[in-house]
Structures are given as structure tokens and as C-alpha cells.
Design a protein around this motif. Structure first.
Motif, PDB file in Angstrom:
ATOM      1  N   SER A  31     -91.509  12.753-103.683  1.00 15.93           N
ATOM      2  CA  SER A  31     -90.631  13.864-103.330  1.00 15.93           C
ATOM      3  C   SER A  31     -90.252  13.983-101.860  1.00 15.93           C
ATOM      4  O   SER A  31     -89.780  15.020-101.439  1.00 15.93           O
ATOM      5  CB  SER A  31     -91.231  15.194-103.747  1.00 15.93           C
ATOM      6  OG  SER A  31     -91.730  15.882-102.651  1.00 15.93           O
ATOM      7  N   THR A 138     -98.700  28.079-101.010  1.00 15.33           N
ATOM      8  CA  THR A 138     -97.738  26.973-100.838  1.00 15.33           C
ATOM      9  C   THR A 138     -97.264  26.809 -99.392  1.00 15.33           C
ATOM     10  O   THR A 138     -96.352  26.036 -99.140  1.00 15.33           O
ATOM     11  CB  THR A 138     -96.536  27.134-101.783  1.00 15.33           C
ATOM     12  OG1 THR A 138     -96.009  28.437-101.623  1.00 15.33           O
ATOM     13  CG2 THR A 138     -96.932  26.922-103.217  1.00 15.33           C
ATOM     14  N   GLU A 196     -95.047  22.442-102.391  1.00 18.22           N
ATOM     15  CA  GLU A 196     -94.651  22.653-103.792  1.00 18.22           C
ATOM     16  C   GLU A 196     -95.632  21.941-104.729  1.00 18.22           C
ATOM     17  O   GLU A 196     -96.016  20.796-104.480  1.00 18.22           O
ATOM     18  CB  GLU A 196     -93.251  22.085-104.030  1.00 18.22           C
ATOM     19  CG  GLU A 196     -92.142  22.730-103.216  1.00 18.22           C
ATOM     20  CD  GLU A 196     -91.658  24.052-103.800  1.00 18.22           C
ATOM     21  OE1 GLU A 196     -92.174  24.470-104.849  1.00 18.22           O
ATOM     22  OE2 GLU A 196     -90.772  24.672-103.178  1.00 18.22           O
ATOM     23  N   PRO A 199     -92.910  19.200-107.020  1.00 22.87           N
ATOM     24  CA  PRO A 199     -91.609  18.839-106.451  1.00 22.87           C
ATOM     25  C   PRO A 199     -90.913  17.881-107.397  1.00 22.87           C
ATOM     26  O   PRO A 199     -91.530  17.387-108.341  1.00 22.87           O
ATOM     27  CB  PRO A 199     -91.988  18.138-105.137  1.00 22.87           C
ATOM     28  CG  PRO A 199     -93.350  17.605-105.364  1.00 22.87           C
ATOM     29  CD  PRO A 199     -94.021  18.510-106.346  1.00 22.87           C
ATOM     30  N   ARG A 205     -86.023  19.748-105.099  1.00 26.37           N
ATOM     31  CA  ARG A 205     -87.263  20.446-104.751  1.00 26.37           C
ATOM     32  C   ARG A 205     -88.174  19.484-104.016  1.00 26.37           C
ATOM     33  O   ARG A 205     -88.742  18.564-104.605  1.00 26.37           O
ATOM     34  CB  ARG A 205     -87.938  21.011-106.000  1.00 26.37           C
ATOM     35  CG  ARG A 205     -89.187  21.821-105.682  1.00 26.37           C
ATOM     36  CD  ARG A 205     -89.627  22.750-106.789  1.00 26.37           C
ATOM     37  NE  ARG A 205     -88.706  23.878-106.951  1.00 26.37           N
ATOM     38  CZ  ARG A 205     -87.784  23.997-107.886  1.00 26.37           C
ATOM     39  NH1 ARG A 205     -87.655  23.063-108.779  1.00 26.37           N
ATOM     40  NH2 ARG A 205     -86.981  25.042-107.948  1.00 26.37           N
ATOM     41  N   THR A 206     -88.299  19.674-102.702  1.00 26.73           N
ATOM     42  CA  THR A 206     -89.110  18.789-101.864  1.00 26.73           C
ATOM     43  C   THR A 206     -90.047  19.647-101.018  1.00 26.73           C
ATOM     44  O   THR A 206     -89.887  20.872-100.950  1.00 26.73           O
ATOM     45  CB  THR A 206     -88.200  17.959-100.941  1.00 26.73           C
ATOM     46  OG1 THR A 206     -87.289  18.849-100.297  1.00 26.73           O
ATOM     47  CG2 THR A 206     -87.418  16.921-101.709  1.00 26.73           C
ATOM     48  N   ARG A 207     -91.001  19.004-100.369  1.00 27.12           N
ATOM     49  CA  ARG A 207     -91.946  19.782 -99.551  1.00 27.12           C
ATOM     50  C   ARG A 207     -91.388  20.042 -98.161  1.00 27.12           C
ATOM     51  O   ARG A 207     -91.791  20.968 -97.482  1.00 27.12           O
ATOM     52  CB  ARG A 207     -93.289  19.058 -99.494  1.00 27.12           C
ATOM     53  CG  ARG A 207     -93.910  18.945-100.884  1.00 27.12           C
ATOM     54  CD  ARG A 207     -95.388  18.639-100.859  1.00 27.12           C
ATOM     55  NE  ARG A 207     -95.931  18.753-102.210  1.00 27.12           N
ATOM     56  CZ  ARG A 207     -96.181  17.723-103.016  1.00 27.12           C
ATOM     57  NH1 ARG A 207     -95.958  16.492-102.613  1.00 27.12           N
ATOM     58  NH2 ARG A 207     -96.652  17.932-104.228  1.00 27.12           N
TER      59      ARG A 207
END
Ligand code: GAP
Length: 475
Positions: A31, A138, A196, A199, A205-207
Motif C-alpha cells: 500500500s 491509527t 490504516e 489499506p 487507501r494508503t498509510r
């Protein structure tokens, strides 16, 4: 026609240099993604377009670029340290980890009950043996300073999970230096980080990601109408990026799903999964517009009190209240916040711009119909003969001249048909070919990406001809 699925964009991105998997030569990082030569241009164009629209073209917005790492107390008082959790569950069978609220199951009971009853299947292995959901912070943390002291409260730092807090804690600074009166906004573009649990879906959706946020400070009674106004403003702006209205939906976030600071949030959804069978599962969040009330301005203020009259923040040295010179009142401003991700915008822009057409020989041709102002390359200059010195030097001179105002590239690495196809695939709105005729009469051929129409134009009139034109069809 837009892209049939995200996978098509993943392939195009890797093939042509928009986005690559990060740390690929070491097996990736799950991710994380790197933006290549075209991706960085597209992302920069989106950000510049947003900044111009949001800050430069309006009279009521200031800009800021605040630090990613702030004092830990910022995250304590805005409530993130306590509440920025996702509920996480583990599969006892395959050990995979999942966000409980994203799991799917039949029936209308809560996900906790459904997991307890053993009716929720692990999305990874299909077994119905998940642990009871528990909270997982998170925010990503780090230790700061040469000697990281575990006992020192302040040596723990968080990488910001939203750019918004950097704006709130500078509200008084900006008020003093800009002499603003309500309503006015503060805008920021920058990286944010979230650990996340699940992800995925490419850059959706990524960190590590980038946000474009604006906090609009106003009186309490004006906040509801500003939420509606910003929804409308954004629908218009997203349209100006070429995102079709048919791929956008509005979602009124139900009370039980609202973030701890919000009394109303409207999510703008994009059809990221057009190939899913059920319409309802085709959408994911592109952005949100929230009424954050006076939660944040109070949270960081030394004089603010809760309902029982207790001071909310004994550590702050400042007060973010506002004195209204027209009504002689002092109060904590409400905030309306449109928050959008750069990466999700870029993905939506690519998906919407993606088209496939039949080429002259019945072949499949990909054409990225990007708005010219977003295209990574505005114009490509292609010499018809790469071993004819005069043609090459005229083409290079044109490239140099156009580079003053446009992103122009020179390319002689293939046949003209292949070069056109490559430029179509990355969304270059115009190609210029220089040929033998050009040497005689100083004219060149300009080819339009969308209509494939060609015109002869005087070389010294190219900048003016290209200008901000989008298509020959406008003639
Ligand atoms: N300040 C409010 C806030 O951060 P959010 O809905 O959590 O609200 C705003 O985030 C936007 O940031 C999202 O709508 C999305 O575009 C982007 N975003 C959030 N988390 C992301 C992630 N893990 N990866 C990519 N983009 C993300």
C-alpha cells in the motif's frame, strides 16, 4: 466511457510512469506508492489548480503550510489521541487483520453481534472465526530527539493524521497578521499519515497520503448554509477537472457514523468500482464536507469551558476566541471543513479521463482525455525524420521556445504513428510534427488528441495557437 476498473489504471500507471509500487525491488511495502515522471506532474497540476481556485481566486481564504510533526498536546486536546481508533478484528484461522466496520455480512445486526454469532466470514480465507473487535490507534507515532526517552511525555510525536489541526493552532496568528474578519478560511495542502488496518485498492487507501483541506471560520448560525455552499462549490470544481457528474454521488453521513467533532458531514462519493455488480458497492469516499462546530477552536483555547464550567485545556497559552467588532460579542468560531485527498482526486481524474477507441487499423487505442490544464505534458514535438539535422534542430528550437509557457517534450524514439499513440495514452492534448515542408515554409502540423484532426500552423505562431485551447472542435 470511463475506466472499467481500477486495475486498468494500475496497469496504465505502471506502464507509462504515473505511479509505481513503492520499494518494489524489495518486494514492496503493501500500500505505499511512488509517483513517477507523469504522476508527479499530474499531482502537481491538481494541487496548483486547487490552490488557484481555493486561495488565489477568492478574497476570503489565506494559505498556510504547517509542520507535519507538532507538539503531542495538539493531538491530545483535539481528541485524536483518545478517539482516532478503528475497530480491528483478527482471523483466528489465517491471522489476517481487518477493519470491523468494513466487513460484509447478511442481516441488519451490528458487526460486533454478527462476529460474536459467527456469521461474518474472513475476507481473506472465508472462515467464520473472527476475534471480538478491539480499538486500534491509527495515528503513526515516532520518537523525537537524539536520545529517545520512553518516560519523556514530549518525546513521543505523531505524524499528523489530518492537516486541519495545523490550521486550527495557527488561527490566532493568521487573524493577527491578516486582519481578517469572519467568515474567512485557511487552506493547506500536505502529507498526512494513518496506520490504516486494511489499506488497499491502489492509491485509494494508503498509510501516507496527501490532503487539500480548508477550514472556514464562521458564526455558528452561518455554518449550516456554508456546508451546503461548499458542497455546491466542490461539485463545480470536480466537474472542472473533467470528473463526470454521473460518477459522483452525495452521501449524508448518519449521526452514528460522524467523527467526534462533527454535527453534519456530507461525503462526496466517486464510482471507483464500476465493475461491481451491486450499484451500492461501486462507490467510495472522495472527500467530505463537515460542520466541525466550535469543537476545535474551543479544544485549543486556554479560557474555553465545558458544559460543567471546567476548563477544557489547562495547557494552551492562547485563546482562539474571536471578537466581532460589528456585534461586540466574543465567541469561539464554528468551522466548516471541505477535506479532499490529492491521491483520490488523481485516481478519479484518471478513471474519468480513460477512453478506448478504435485506431485507423482497427486496433484498440487508449486515449486519456485529460483537461489540458491537468495533462502532465501539454505538447509533444515530434520530428518526422530523426536523421535529418535541419528537421531535428527546428523541432528542438520549437521545444525550447514552447517550454517557456508550456510543459513541452521532444520525442524521436519511434515511428510517427507510435509516437502519436503514446502521447494519446498519457493525455497530451497536442502533438507537433516537423517535416520537410517545415524547412521550406516554416509551418508545422499540429494534431489534436481528441479529434485526431491535423492543421498546418506557422512555427512562430505556435504559442499563440496552442494558448489554452482544448480542442480544434472549438473552431
Ligand atoms: N480533516 C478531516 C479529515 O481528515 P477524512 O474524511 O478522514 O477527514 C479527508 O479525510 C480526505 O482525505 C478523504 O476524503 C480522502 O480523500 C483523504 N484520505 C483520508 N484517508 C486516506 C487514506 N488512508 N488514503 C488516501 N486518502 C485518504
Amino acid at each position: 466511457m470511463s475506466a472499467p476498473n481500477i486495475e486498468t489504471i494500475v496497469n496504465l500507471s505502471k506502464r507509462r510512469g504515473f505511479v509505481y509500487p513503492a520499494s518494489d525491488i524489495y518486494g514492496g511495502l503493501g500500500s505505499a506508492w511512488d509517483y513517477g515522471p507523469l504522476g508527479v506532474e499530474l499531482a502537481n497540476n491538481i494541487k496548483q489548480n486547487w490552490w488557484k481556485w481555493m486561495v488565489h481566486e477568492r478574497d476570503d481564504i489565506e494559505g498556510i503550510d504547517s509542520s507535519i510533526i507538532q507538539n503531542r498536546l495538539v493531538w491530545k486536546y483535539c481528541g485524536h489521541e483518545e478517539t482516532f481508533n478503528d475497530m480491528m478484528t483478527d482471523c483466528r484461522e489465517c491471522k489476517s487483520r481487518h477493519r470491523a466496520d468494513k466487513l460484509e455480512f447478511e442481516g441488519s445486526m451490528s458487526v460486533d453481534d454478527a462476529i460474536a454469532k459467527g456469521i461474518v466470514a474472513c475476507p481473506n480465507c472465508g472462515k467464520k472465526d473472527l476475534t471480538e473487535p478491539r480499538p486500534f490507534l491509527t495515528m503513526l507515532s515516532t520518537r523525537i530527539g537524539a536520545v529517545a526517552d520512553e518516560d519523556d511525555y514530549y518525546s513521543l510525536a505523531y505524524l499528523r493524521p489530518e492537516t486541519a489541526q495545523g490550521i486550527f493552532i495557527n488561527f490566532a496568528n493568521i487573524l493577527t497578521t491578516s486582519k481578517r474578519k469572519l467568515p474567512f478560511g485557511i487552506a493547506q495542502i500536505g502529507k498526512s499519515f494513518r496506520n490504516e488496518i486494511t489499506p488497499g485498492n491502489f492509491i485509494l487507501r494508503t498509510r501516507e497520503f496527501e490532503q487539500m483541506e480548508m477550514e472556514y471560520f464562521c458564526r455558528a448560525e452561518d455554518a449550516p448554509r456554508f456546508v451546503d455552499e461548499w458542497v455546491e462549490n466542490y461539485l463545480e470544481w470536480l466537474g472542472s477537472l473533467g470528473i463526470s457528474r454521473a460518477n459522483i454521488d452525495l452521501y449524508e453521513v448518519p449521526k452514528e457514523e460522524l467523527a467526534h467533532y462533527s454535527v453534519r458531514t456530507v461525503d462526496v462519493m466517486y464510482r471507483y468500482f464500476p465493475d461491481r455488480d451491486e450499484e451500492s458497492r461501486q462507490w467510495d469516499e472522495l472527500m467530505g464536507i463537515a460542520n466541525r462546530t466550535d469543537f476545535d477552536t474551543k479544544a485549543h483555547s486556554k479560557k474555553a469551558e465545558d458544559e460543567e464550567g471546567n476548563r477544557i485545556n489547562p495547557d494552551s497559552t492562547d485563546d482562539l476566541s474571536y471578537f466581532d467588532p460589528y456585534t461586540n460579542e466574543r465567541f469561539y468560531p464554528y468551522v466548516v471543513e471541505p477535506a479532499i485527498g490529492v491521491n483520490r482526486t488523481l485516481l478519479a481524474v484518471l478513471m474519468d479521463a480513460y477512453t478506448e477507441r478504435e485506431g485507423e487499423r482497427g486496433d484498440k487505442r487508449v486515449v486519456l482525455e485529460l483537461k489540458p490544464e491537468l495533462a502532465p505534458i501539454n505538447v509533444a514535438i515530434l520530428p518526422l525524420k530523426k536523421n535529418k539535422d535541419e528537421i531535428v534542430s527546428l523541432a528542438m528550437k520549437i521545444k525550447r521556445d514552447l517550454s517557456r509557457s508550456l510543459r513541452a517534450v521532444y520525442d524521436d524514439t519511434g515511428s510517427i504513428g507510435k509516437l502519436y499513440a503514446r502521447q494519446d495514452e498519457i493525455g497530451t492534448p497536442a502533438c507537433i510534427t516537423v517535416d520537410f515542408e517545415s524547412l521550406d515554409d516554416q509551418t508545422v502540423t499540429v494534431r489534436d488528441r481528441d479529434t485526431w484532426e491535423q492543421k498546418r500552423v506557422a512555427a512562430d505562431r505556435l504559442a499563440e495557437f496552442l494558448g489554452d485551447r482544448t480542442s480544434f472542435a472549438a473552431d
